[in-house]
Design a protein around this motif. Structure first.
Motif, PDB file in Angstrom:
ATOM      1  N   PHE A 100       0.879  -1.168   0.000  1.00 28.83           N
ATOM      2  CA  PHE A 100       0.000   0.000   0.000  1.00 28.83           C
ATOM      3  C   PHE A 100       0.915   1.216   0.000  1.00 28.83           C
ATOM      4  O   PHE A 100       1.831   1.317   0.815  1.00 28.83           O
ATOM      5  CB  PHE A 100      -0.898   0.022   1.248  1.00 28.83           C
ATOM      6  CG  PHE A 100      -1.555   1.361   1.430  1.00 28.83           C
ATOM      7  CD1 PHE A 100      -2.542   1.784   0.550  1.00 28.83           C
ATOM      8  CD2 PHE A 100      -1.147   2.220   2.445  1.00 28.83           C
ATOM      9  CE1 PHE A 100      -3.111   3.049   0.674  1.00 28.83           C
ATOM     10  CE2 PHE A 100      -1.714   3.485   2.575  1.00 28.83           C
ATOM     11  CZ  PHE A 100      -2.695   3.889   1.695  1.00 28.83           C
ATOM     12  N   TRP A 142       0.996   5.517  -0.236  1.00 27.22           N
ATOM     13  CA  TRP A 142       0.312   6.819  -0.250  1.00 27.22           C
ATOM     14  C   TRP A 142       1.363   7.906  -0.380  1.00 27.22           C
ATOM     15  O   TRP A 142       2.394   7.872   0.297  1.00 27.22           O
ATOM     16  CB  TRP A 142      -0.468   7.027   1.057  1.00 27.22           C
ATOM     17  CG  TRP A 142      -1.039   8.415   1.178  1.00 27.22           C
ATOM     18  CD1 TRP A 142      -2.242   8.839   0.700  1.00 27.22           C
ATOM     19  CD2 TRP A 142      -0.441   9.556   1.819  1.00 27.22           C
ATOM     20  NE1 TRP A 142      -2.417  10.176   0.998  1.00 27.22           N
ATOM     21  CE2 TRP A 142      -1.329  10.637   1.677  1.00 27.22           C
ATOM     22  CE3 TRP A 142       0.775   9.758   2.485  1.00 27.22           C
ATOM     23  CZ2 TRP A 142      -1.058  11.907   2.180  1.00 27.22           C
ATOM     24  CZ3 TRP A 142       1.054  11.029   2.989  1.00 27.22           C
ATOM     25  CH2 TRP A 142       0.139  12.088   2.836  1.00 27.22           C
ATOM     26  N   ILE A 193      -2.883  -5.569   8.084  1.00 25.59           N
ATOM     27  CA  ILE A 193      -2.863  -4.227   7.508  1.00 25.59           C
ATOM     28  C   ILE A 193      -4.104  -3.429   7.960  1.00 25.59           C
ATOM     29  O   ILE A 193      -4.004  -2.244   8.254  1.00 25.59           O
ATOM     30  CB  ILE A 193      -2.713  -4.278   5.955  1.00 25.59           C
ATOM     31  CG1 ILE A 193      -2.736  -2.887   5.327  1.00 25.59           C
ATOM     32  CG2 ILE A 193      -3.727  -5.170   5.303  1.00 25.59           C
ATOM     33  CD1 ILE A 193      -1.473  -2.144   5.386  1.00 25.59           C
ATOM     34  N   ASN A 194      -5.254  -4.098   8.067  1.00 26.02           N
ATOM     35  CA  ASN A 194      -6.458  -3.379   8.504  1.00 26.02           C
ATOM     36  C   ASN A 194      -6.303  -2.844   9.929  1.00 26.02           C
ATOM     37  O   ASN A 194      -6.670  -1.711  10.230  1.00 26.02           O
ATOM     38  CB  ASN A 194      -7.681  -4.291   8.438  1.00 26.02           C
ATOM     39  CG  ASN A 194      -8.264  -4.334   7.037  1.00 26.02           C
ATOM     40  OD1 ASN A 194      -7.638  -3.845   6.089  1.00 26.02           O
ATOM     41  ND2 ASN A 194      -9.431  -4.911   6.887  1.00 26.02           N
ATOM     42  N   MET A 197      -3.979   0.082   9.875  1.00 21.79           N
ATOM     43  CA  MET A 197      -4.651   1.272   9.343  1.00 21.79           C
ATOM     44  C   MET A 197      -5.548   1.906  10.409  1.00 21.79           C
ATOM     45  O   MET A 197      -5.603   3.122  10.559  1.00 21.79           O
ATOM     46  CB  MET A 197      -5.505   0.888   8.133  1.00 21.79           C
ATOM     47  CG  MET A 197      -4.689   0.699   6.896  1.00 21.79           C
ATOM     48  SD  MET A 197      -3.953   2.285   6.424  1.00 21.79           S
ATOM     49  CE  MET A 197      -2.645   1.751   5.416  1.00 21.79           C
ATOM     50  N   VAL A 240      -5.784   6.581   5.342  1.00 23.60           N
ATOM     51  CA  VAL A 240      -6.756   5.484   5.533  1.00 23.60           C
ATOM     52  C   VAL A 240      -7.837   5.545   4.457  1.00 23.60           C
ATOM     53  O   VAL A 240      -8.261   4.513   3.923  1.00 23.60           O
ATOM     54  CB  VAL A 240      -7.340   5.517   6.969  1.00 23.60           C
ATOM     55  CG1 VAL A 240      -8.420   4.464   7.138  1.00 23.60           C
ATOM     56  CG2 VAL A 240      -6.224   5.285   7.985  1.00 23.60           C
ATOM     57  N   THR A 300      -7.477   6.584   1.413  1.00 18.72           N
ATOM     58  CA  THR A 300      -6.869   6.043   0.186  1.00 18.72           C
ATOM     59  C   THR A 300      -6.825   4.523   0.246  1.00 18.72           C
ATOM     60  O   THR A 300      -7.141   3.836  -0.721  1.00 18.72           O
ATOM     61  CB  THR A 300      -5.423   6.598   0.017  1.00 18.72           C
ATOM     62  OG1 THR A 300      -5.476   8.011   0.122  1.00 18.72           O
ATOM     63  CG2 THR A 300      -4.800   6.188  -1.295  1.00 18.72           C
ATOM     64  N   TYR A 301      -6.452   4.011   1.414  1.00 19.20           N
ATOM     65  CA  TYR A 301      -6.384   2.551   1.579  1.00 19.20           C
ATOM     66  C   TYR A 301      -7.772   1.930   1.346  1.00 19.20           C
ATOM     67  O   TYR A 301      -7.906   0.953   0.601  1.00 19.20           O
ATOM     68  CB  TYR A 301      -5.866   2.216   2.991  1.00 19.20           C
ATOM     69  CG  TYR A 301      -5.965   0.752   3.305  1.00 19.20           C
ATOM     70  CD1 TYR A 301      -5.086  -0.167   2.736  1.00 19.20           C
ATOM     71  CD2 TYR A 301      -6.963   0.261   4.154  1.00 19.20           C
ATOM     72  CE1 TYR A 301      -5.189  -1.522   3.001  1.00 19.20           C
ATOM     73  CE2 TYR A 301      -7.076  -1.084   4.425  1.00 19.20           C
ATOM     74  CZ  TYR A 301      -6.183  -1.974   3.851  1.00 19.20           C
ATOM     75  OH  TYR A 301      -6.293  -3.321   4.100  1.00 19.20           O
ATOM     76  N   ASN A 302      -8.790   2.513   1.983  1.00 19.78           N
ATOM     77  CA  ASN A 302     -10.153   1.969   1.841  1.00 19.78           C
ATOM     78  C   ASN A 302     -10.583   1.946   0.377  1.00 19.78           C
ATOM     79  O   ASN A 302     -11.164   0.979  -0.094  1.00 19.78           O
ATOM     80  CB  ASN A 302     -11.135   2.802   2.659  1.00 19.78           C
ATOM     81  CG  ASN A 302     -11.049   2.463   4.144  1.00 19.78           C
ATOM     82  OD1 ASN A 302     -10.595   1.371   4.506  1.00 19.78           O
ATOM     83  ND2 ASN A 302     -11.468   3.376   4.991  1.00 19.78           N
ATOM     84  N   GLU A 338      -8.633   1.958  -2.342  1.00 22.74           N
ATOM     85  CA  GLU A 338      -7.851   1.022  -3.169  1.00 22.74           C
ATOM     86  C   GLU A 338      -8.153  -0.428  -2.886  1.00 22.74           C
ATOM     87  O   GLU A 338      -8.129  -1.267  -3.777  1.00 22.74           O
ATOM     88  CB  GLU A 338      -6.343   1.261  -2.942  1.00 22.74           C
ATOM     89  CG  GLU A 338      -5.828   2.370  -3.807  1.00 22.74           C
ATOM     90  CD  GLU A 338      -4.345   2.614  -3.586  1.00 22.74           C
ATOM     91  OE1 GLU A 338      -3.626   1.705  -3.151  1.00 22.74           O
ATOM     92  OE2 GLU A 338      -3.926   3.768  -3.832  1.00 22.74           O
ATOM     93  N   TYR A 339      -8.429  -0.719  -1.632  1.00 20.68           N
ATOM     94  CA  TYR A 339      -8.615  -2.125  -1.261  1.00 20.68           C
ATOM     95  C   TYR A 339     -10.071  -2.488  -0.963  1.00 20.68           C
ATOM     96  O   TYR A 339     -10.344  -3.596  -0.491  1.00 20.68           O
ATOM     97  CB  TYR A 339      -7.708  -2.470  -0.065  1.00 20.68           C
ATOM     98  CG  TYR A 339      -6.280  -2.670  -0.523  1.00 20.68           C
ATOM     99  CD1 TYR A 339      -5.861  -3.908  -1.001  1.00 20.68           C
ATOM    100  CD2 TYR A 339      -5.374  -1.617  -0.539  1.00 20.68           C
ATOM    101  CE1 TYR A 339      -4.566  -4.090  -1.458  1.00 20.68           C
ATOM    102  CE2 TYR A 339      -4.087  -1.786  -0.995  1.00 20.68           C
ATOM    103  CZ  TYR A 339      -3.686  -3.032  -1.448  1.00 20.68           C
ATOM    104  OH  TYR A 339      -2.405  -3.218  -1.908  1.00 20.68           O
TER     105      TYR A 339
END
Ligand SMILES: Cc1cc2nc3c(=O)[nH]c(=O)nc-3n(C[C@H](O)[C@H](O)[C@H](O)COP(=O)(O)OP(=O)(O)OC[C@H]3O[C@@H](n4cnc5c(N)ncnc54)[C@H](O)[C@@H]3O)c2cc1C
Length: 269
Positions: free
Chosen positions: A168, A170, A215-216, A219, A240, A242-244, A246-247
């Motif tokens: 991940f 950013w 990873i969750n 985050m 976070v 961005t992570y949500n 993307e994933y």
């Protein structure tokens, strides 16, 4: 050495500082001005660059030639066993000059970074004080500064990611700041952090990696790791989000970093 995105950021930063950075370029010749001084260099592509000074920085070689006749076994460095002992009783070697005969998997025989030297010092102190303790390099850690960009790496971040690893990443849209977290594809356990322009707490990252935190979960608690000085802007929410996106996750981060939470976590480590 760095993943492509971070390498790009550092390269641009170096260029901005007025350095004419040439990638994938090598010197083939240093030219003499006829009086024993340098007048320029020629690159392998045949380019002629005028200069009156050449500085070469091609890795680290321990300065150990004075030990040649001492009976202490040397190779590139001073050879030591897992207790950092040389072949001569009561003589130890640590830091840049030490070459581990059988390094841990994935580690080099000579690691010329300050953190390795410090860790070796801690281990050898136990041994010389009567508690023989084999050296354990622990998780890889390094920090450096490229002009104004602070860089930290914890755990395993490889420039070329293996098949079983996901990443991940950013990056701040304008500033030279980024975070990368690598994790295992199957279990989602984090294995490494790469920080540019943002500081993370070593103890927290170490704890997460050692304990196979997902990873969750990382985050969700990202604010715990942040170690930027007071009044620095915090980016956890953007990271976070961005992570949500993307994933396809719905992680809710725990809000601003709370010192009491950090202290509670640190006290458990
Ligand atoms: C330009 C540069 C940038 C670096 N940046 C980073 C970084 O960003 N991050 C990082 O982790 N590491 C970095 N390092 C590496 C880090 O500085 C070293 O890993 C660390 O200092 C090693 O510590 P040491 O005690 O083993 O050796 P040193 O710090 O080299 O100490 C060895 C000492 O022994 C002395 N000495 C040598 N020969 C003799 C002798 N015959 N008799 C008596 N004394 C002697 C030397 O004068 C020196 O004081 C950098 C190194 C350099 C040169």
């Amino acid at each position: 050495m760095l993943p492509a995105e971070e390498a790009q950021m550092v390269s641009e930063h170096i260029l901005k500082h007025g350095i004419d950075l040439r990638l994938e370029s090598e010197i083939s010749e240093i030219l003499d001005d006829g009086n024993g001084s340098v007048s320029g260099v020629v690159t392998k592509s045949g380019e002629h660059i005028k200069c009156n000074f050449v500085g070469l920085t091609v890795g680290v070689s321990p300065n150990i030639q004075f030990l040649k006749e001492s009976g202490i076994e040397i190779n590139r460095g001073i050879l030591v066993d897992e207790f950092l002992r040389t072949n001569i009783p009561d003589v130890f070697a640590i830091g840049d000059c030490a070459e581990i005969r059988k390094p841990a998997v994935g580690r080099k025989p000579i690691e010329a970074v300050w953190y390795t030297g410090r860790t070796m010092g801690q281990f050898v102190a136990h041994t010389v004080c009567g508690k023989p303790t084999a050296y354990d390099p622990g998780l890889w850690f390094n920090s450096a500064k490229f002009f104004d960009i602070e860089y930290q790496v914890y755990g395993e971040i490889l420039a070329t990611r293996p098949e079983q690893t996901q990443t991940f990443y950013w990056q701040h849209p304008e500033l030279e700041k980024s975070i990368r977290i690598d994790f295992k594809k199957d279990t989602k356990q984090v294995i490494g952090f790469n920080l540019m322009g943002i500081r993370f707490r070593q103890e927290v990252c170490h704890h997460w990696i050692k304990n196979g935190t997902t990873i969750n979960e990382v985050m969700q608690n990202l604010a715990l790791a942040n170690f930027d000085p007071e009044f620095y802007e915090e980016y956890e929410e953007q990271i976070v989000n961005t992570y949500n996106k993307e994933y396809g996750e719905q992680v809710k981060h725990q809000g601003k970093r709370k010192l009491s939470l950090v202290n509670r976590l640190l006290s458990k480590i």
